[in-house]
Enzyme design. Structure first.
Site, mmCIF file in Angstrom:
data_model
loop_
_atom_site.group_PDB
_atom_site.id
_atom_site.type_symbol
_atom_site.label_atom_id
_atom_site.label_comp_id
_atom_site.label_asym_id
_atom_site.label_seq_id
_atom_site.Cartn_x
_atom_site.Cartn_y
_atom_site.Cartn_z
ATOM 1 N N ASP A 329 -8.043 5.109 -0.799
ATOM 2 C CA ASP A 329 -8.479 3.778 -1.215
ATOM 3 C C ASP A 329 -9.942 3.867 -1.584
ATOM 4 O O ASP A 329 -10.653 4.751 -1.099
ATOM 5 C CB ASP A 329 -8.374 2.805 -0.037
ATOM 6 C CG ASP A 329 -6.931 2.408 0.206
ATOM 7 O OD1 ASP A 329 -6.165 2.439 -0.751
ATOM 8 O OD2 ASP A 329 -6.607 2.079 1.352
ATOM 9 N N ASP A 650 -4.433 0.581 4.402
ATOM 10 C CA ASP A 650 -4.883 -0.332 5.448
ATOM 11 C C ASP A 650 -3.963 -1.540 5.605
ATOM 12 O O ASP A 650 -3.535 -1.866 6.680
ATOM 13 C CB ASP A 650 -6.343 -0.760 5.201
ATOM 14 C CG ASP A 650 -6.612 -1.164 3.764
ATOM 15 O OD1 ASP A 650 -5.652 -1.449 3.035
ATOM 16 O OD2 ASP A 650 -7.792 -1.208 3.360
ATOM 17 N N ASP A 654 0.873 -1.363 2.673
ATOM 18 C CA ASP A 654 0.625 0.068 2.441
ATOM 19 C C ASP A 654 1.522 0.955 3.300
ATOM 20 O O ASP A 654 1.670 2.144 3.035
ATOM 21 C CB ASP A 654 -0.833 0.435 2.783
ATOM 22 C CG ASP A 654 -1.795 -0.117 1.760
ATOM 23 O OD1 ASP A 654 -1.346 -0.412 0.643
ATOM 24 O OD2 ASP A 654 -2.990 -0.258 2.085
ATOM 25 N N ASN A 744 -0.921 43.142 30.671
ATOM 26 C CA ASN A 744 -0.437 41.913 30.068
ATOM 27 C C ASN A 744 -1.286 40.724 30.506
ATOM 28 O O ASN A 744 -1.623 39.840 29.728
ATOM 29 C CB ASN A 744 1.012 41.718 30.523
ATOM 30 C CG ASN A 744 1.736 40.721 29.660
ATOM 31 O OD1 ASN A 744 1.483 40.678 28.460
ATOM 32 N ND2 ASN A 744 2.595 39.945 30.251
HETATM 33 P P1 ATP Z 1 -9.531 -0.760 -2.576
HETATM 34 O O1 ATP Z 1 -8.360 0.056 -2.881
HETATM 35 O O2 ATP Z 1 -10.669 -0.428 -3.419
HETATM 36 O O3 ATP Z 1 -9.819 -0.839 -1.146
HETATM 37 P P2 ATP Z 1 -7.943 -2.885 -2.780
HETATM 38 O O4 ATP Z 1 -6.828 -2.168 -3.422
HETATM 39 O O5 ATP Z 1 -7.844 -3.221 -1.352
HETATM 40 O O6 ATP Z 1 -9.245 -2.193 -3.055
HETATM 41 P P3 ATP Z 1 -7.837 -5.539 -3.161
HETATM 42 O O7 ATP Z 1 -8.562 -5.852 -1.915
HETATM 43 O O8 ATP Z 1 -6.370 -5.620 -3.224
HETATM 44 O O9 ATP Z 1 -8.235 -4.150 -3.628
HETATM 45 O O10 ATP Z 1 -8.487 -6.403 -4.293
HETATM 46 C C1 ATP Z 1 -7.914 -6.505 -5.547
HETATM 47 C C2 ATP Z 1 -8.666 -7.571 -6.284
HETATM 48 O O11 ATP Z 1 -8.461 -8.824 -5.635
HETATM 49 C C3 ATP Z 1 -10.178 -7.362 -6.304
HETATM 50 O O12 ATP Z 1 -10.569 -6.655 -7.429
HETATM 51 C C4 ATP Z 1 -10.717 -8.755 -6.336
HETATM 52 O O13 ATP Z 1 -10.834 -9.226 -7.659
HETATM 53 C C5 ATP Z 1 -9.648 -9.576 -5.629
HETATM 54 N N1 ATP Z 1 -10.047 -9.842 -4.240
HETATM 55 C C6 ATP Z 1 -10.435 -8.953 -3.331
HETATM 56 N N2 ATP Z 1 -10.693 -9.548 -2.159
HETATM 57 C C7 ATP Z 1 -10.453 -10.851 -2.311
HETATM 58 C C8 ATP Z 1 -10.515 -12.006 -1.464
HETATM 59 N N3 ATP Z 1 -10.880 -11.919 -0.198
HETATM 60 N N4 ATP Z 1 -10.199 -13.198 -1.983
HETATM 61 C C9 ATP Z 1 -9.816 -13.298 -3.265
HETATM 62 N N5 ATP Z 1 -9.729 -12.272 -4.109
HETATM 63 C C10 ATP Z 1 -10.028 -11.060 -3.670
#
Ligand code: ATP
Length: 916
Positions: A329, A650, A654, A744
């Site tokens: 990640d 996480d 996943d 041994n």
């Molecule tokens: P990484 O793999 O880098 O850890 P991730 O796969 O966990 O990231 P996500 O957390 O799923 O990525 O976020 C995907 C998208 O969702 C982000 O690019 C952002 O635009 C949006 N996002 C992330 N966190 C939030 C939140 N708390 N509330 C609303 N939108 C969010």
């Protein structure tokens, strides 16, 4: 009779449990209840008590043979032999017991490290405690991905859905609520919607409940048959060695029988030959091998803990050494997870935000006018947010710790999601705080963020009943839901042109490695009941407010770790939910995108069939805008390409990918219980470099196992061949049974164990990963074992023959005995590396080994020179001239070997130099 908690009101429940729904119990109450109810643990299968473990040592086949030999010696009146063999048996058992006991203790310590935790409210403060410390009356918080730590009556829920298959067999998640279910008399477990039970899993939403039962009093406790069976934790290598061991036993027994037969035919006394056969079998069979492998694994696992990698499944230790790809990640693993909003776009105005980290000090620099929408933008950022800024405290969730040397420091941190923390800090820089806003309006609903939806929304209600929705999420997702934009104080329809313009601004920010979120809102008016609101009715016809772009710098150590992986033949692949351009920019900074490596998005991936993905996966270094569902496909494609894949995860979604990977890696801090349970390894610090450290340790452990296999088997071959050749050539027995048994003990015991803790070779991360299918004897190890053993045997026989020429057979035996022992004690140093000679590895690199060899050498001298031991071991004191023969024979061939290797290496270097 069990209490019908579900039929009571929340008030009745908390009153009955004498707890406060807001503040929970205080520590004193928790302590008292712990004494009364005991820890919140399911009592698992009973462990083997130490005395039984000790007695079990005597069940070993070889030990039984030795005991039989003792009895035979006793019957024949050979008391000295009988007693010595008995002592050796007991010492062996003690050694075996210590090894097994240590292995078990370290495994227990490991289990404690991965024990589940729970978020509890005590004294009004949230904190994480081991789930075992929960008591009835505790107020516990639940979040997506948590395993419910005890039986609870729910007090508050927000879209809480729990998967209860562990308890009811029903795999569809159950939507929870809080209302009491008084009228219902007959109700089955699955229908008690206002309860959450231990061992079930929160798959969506959040909740808060009060613990009503713990440990064996829970529903899970009642059906103990549900307790997971202990898994088969043997590693493939352990299994293979067990098979090898069995084959060796049969082979050795045959050879020994042959030696006995030949000896008897040549007229040696029957008793003498029987004992020689038994001793030879004991010496030849590497009975210490399984225990030493376990020790090496356990020690390796301890070393990994020191480097923040916690192993949950032992086989992973071995697989780690074979890893060819790490899929990681991005956020928090490859990057710092220290988000700071740097840029924003509100209305038509570009804004630069100053300030560092989570400190809410900083300014906004407007590249244009500051319209009224700016205030609403900050308000949305603060309200559509579950993070909390902390200062000088140990925060909830343990994400931020700044308690140094017992004093509180005044560093700002964030409790909760760092992305939301960054937005909270931005709002605070504009003097907007959630607690002030919440004096006027209250949150009535939340549709939580998840990586599939890529958005989150909340609904707030003012005192006059007016409802407003605040939404944030990935810009492409949010813009799809917007029909208007708030610009220059006016609400204007969002045209396709403006949408494209905003998407372009989003791309510009993403190109600078910024994670961009869009914010929007909507007035919902007054409603009779909020029950009719759901995600679809709220998250539509939104009014666009602006974009916030935050940086999350790569961890400096991660850049080096990626390089180290490349040198070690391991590819690093980054997987992120972020925008393609953000991912690309971060990928570049991390050095992932060199030479033809490409970026693939979730959408592109969806369009590919499995075969296409398999091909594309070979040169994809970054996956962007993917959801956990894609991760599973990626793992499968890579595995089909023959890779050994480590995959991090996480979130609750996943877990399937983590389980499917060869090495599933879960985040210790940000990871959910479900992912941790699916994983083979947990990173205590969520850090990419820890995976690389674990791989290094994994390689080192395998090396060490090979080292002592080489040592043990070479020595054993030497011993068997010595006897075999002697009988074959018609010589008297060069070694007596007691001498073989002793040998041994001194050579296989301490020195072999010390090899198990040998430090990793310096160039261990400059080699290619090992093929998981390769045999333990690959790369010429088998041949080396046989040739070394042969040199030992021939040398010993030469010493024996010279001894016969210099005096009596007793003298010759003592010389042969010492030659073979010192052969082995010198040889153990060469076993420290298969690639480098002692000249490079040095003699003192492993202090334990130096100590072990010194102790063994002293013990050996003791049986030579202590007078009362001489008759037992049939030795005579050697004089200087005898020692000259012994040591020359034991050392010279090894020195020749070392010199030969040095010459060969030099030549190889010269060839490489010429080629370069
Ligand atoms: P990484 O793999 O880098 O850890 P991730 O796969 O966990 O990231 P996500 O957390 O799923 O990525 O976020 C995907 C998208 O969702 C982000 O690019 C952002 O635009 C949006 N996002 C992330 N966190 C939030 C939140 N708390 N509330 C609303 N939108 C969010």
């Amino acid at each position: 009779m069990t209490t019908r908690w579900f039929a009571m009101t929340r008030r009745e429940v908390t009153d009955k449990l004498a707890t406060c729904p807001d503040k929970g119990l205080d520590e004193q109450q928790a302590r008292e209840r712990m004494e009364h109810f005991g820890p919140n643990k399911l009592i698992s299968a009973r462990k083997t008590p130490p005395w039984k473990m000790f007695l079990d040592q005597f069940k070993d086949f070889m030990v039984l043979v030795l005991i039989a030999a003792t009895l035979v010696s006793g019957f024949l009146g050979e008391w000295a032999d009988a007693i010595t063999i008995m002592i050796i048996v007991v010492v062996n058992a003690i050694l075996g017991f210590i090894q097994e006991f240590r292995a078990e203790k370290s495994m227990e310590a490991l289990k404690a490290l991965t024990a589940p935790e729970a978020r509890v409210v005590r004294n009004g403060l949230e904190r994480k405690v081991p789930a075992a410390e929960l008591v009835p009356g505790d107020v516990v918080l639940l979040d997506t991905g948590d395993k419910v730590p005890a039986d609870m009556r729910l007090l508050e829920v927000s879209n809480l859905e729990v998967e209860e298959s562990a308890l009811t067999g029903e795999s569809n998640p159950v939507k929870k609520r809080v209302a009491n279910m008084a009228g219902q008399e007959e109700i089955c477990l699955g229908d008690t919607r206002n309860m959450a039970y231990m061992g079930t899993v929160v798959v969506r939403g959040r909740g808060r409940g009060v613990v009503v039962a713990t440990g064996m009093h829970t529903e899970m406790g009642h059906i103990t048959r549900m307790i997971q069976e202990a898994e088969d934790d043997q590693t493939p290598l352990q299994r293979r060695l067990e098979q090898l061991g069995k084959a060796l036993v049969i082979f050795c027994l045959l050879v020994c029988a042959l030696v006995v037969l030949l000896g008897v035919m040549r007229g040696e006394p029957l008793y003498q030959m029987f004992l020689a056969g038994v001793s030879l079998a004991v010496a030849a069979i590497p009975e210490g091998l399984p225990a030493i492998v376990t020790i090496a694994l356990a020690i390796g696992v301890q070393r990994m803990i020191k480097r923040n990698a916690i192993i949950r499944r032992l086989p992973a230790v071995e697989t780690l050494g074979c890893a060819t790809i790490i899929c990681s990640d991005k956020t928090g693993t490859l990057t710092e997870n220290q988000m700071t909003v740097r840029r924003a776009l509100v209305g038509n105005t570009q804004i630069k935000v100053s300030g560092e980290g989570y400190d809410p000090k900083g300014d906004f620099r407007f590249d244009g006018t500051k319209g009224p929408e700016f205030h609403l933008f900050l308000k949305c950022a603060a309200l559509c947010n579950n993070a909390r800024l902390t200062k000088g405290e140990i925060s909830v969730g343990g994400i931020f710790r700044n308690l140094k040397s017992g004093k509180l420091t005044s560093v700002w941190g964030v409790a909760g999601d760092p992305t939301e923390g960054a937005l909270m800090v931005m709002a605070a820089k504009g003097k907007i705080w959630r607690r002030d806003l919440e004096r006027e309006e209250k949150r009535v609903l939340e549709f939580p963020f998840d990586s599939m939806r890529k958005r989150m929304s909340v609904v707030y209600q003012k005192e006059n009943g007016q409802l407003t929705a605040y939404v944030k999420g990935a810009p492409d997702v949010i813009l799809e839901l917007c029909t208007h934009i708030y610009r220059d104080g006016r609400m204007i329809p969002l045209t396709e042109n403006t949408r494209q313009e905003l998407l372009k601004k989003n791309s510009d920010m993403a190109r600078e490695a910024l994670r961009v979120l869009a914010l929007a809102y909507r007035d919902l008016g007054c409603l009779d009941s909020i029950e009719e609101l759901n995600e679809d009715t709220v998250e539509q016809r939104l009014i666009f407010l602006g974009l916030a772009g935050m940086i999350d710098p790569p961890r400096p150590a991660a850049v080096q770790a990626v390089q180290a992986c490349r040198r070690a033949g391991i590819r690093t692949v980054m997987i992120t939910g972020d925008h393609q351009l953000t991912a690309q920019a971060v990928g570049k900074e991390l050095g992932l995108l060199s030479k033809g490596a490409r970026v693939l998005t979730g959408a592109e991936l969806d369009r590919m069939c499995d075969e296409e993905l398999q091909e594309a996966a070979e040169n994809t270094a970054v996956y962007a805008r993917v959801t956990p569902r894609h991760k599973l496909r990626i793992v499968r494609a890579l595995k089909r390409n023959g890779h050994v894949v480590a995959m991090t995860g996480d979130g609750v979604n996943d877990a399937p990918a983590v389980k499917e990977a060869d090495i599933g890696v879960a985040m210790g801090k940000a990871g959910t219980d479900v992912t941790k349970e699916a994983s083979a390894m947990v990173l205590a610090d969520d850090n990419f470099t820890t995976i690389v450290a674990a791989i290094e340790e994994g390689r080192a452990i395998y090396d060490n196992i090979r080292k002592f296999i080489r040592y043990l088997l070479s020595c054993n071959v030497g011993e068997v061949l010595t006897m075999f050749l002697a009988v074959l050539m018609g010589m008297p027995l060069p070694l007596l049974p007691i001498q073989i048994l002793w040998m041994n003990l001194v050579t296989d015991g301490l020195p072999a164990m010390a090899l198990g803790v040998d430090p990793a070779e310096k160039d261990i991360m400059y080699r290619r990963p090992r093929d998981p299918q390769e045999s333990v004897f690959s790369h010429g190890l088998g041949w080396r074992i046989v040739s070394t053993g042969t040199v030992f045997a021939l040398g010993t026989l030469v010493a024996f023959a010279i001894g016969l020429m210099m005096g009596q057979v007793e003298l010759a035996r003592t010389m042969a005995f010492n030659t073979l022992v010192f052969f082995q004690l010198f040889f153990v140093f060469s076993c420290r590396s298969e690639r480098h000679s002692i000249l490079e590895t040095g003699l003192l690199g492993n202090p334990q080994l130096v100590l072990a060899v010194t102790v063994s050498a002293c013990l050996q001298l003791a049986v030579n020179y202590i007078s009362f031991l001489q008759p037992i071991f049939h030795t005579v004191p050697l004089e200087l001239k005898h020692w000259a023969v012994v040591l020359t024979i034991a050392v010279v061939p090894q020195l020749l070997g070392i010199a030969g290797k040095a010459v060969k290496d030099r030549a190889k270097e010269r060839i490489m130099y010429i080629r370069a």
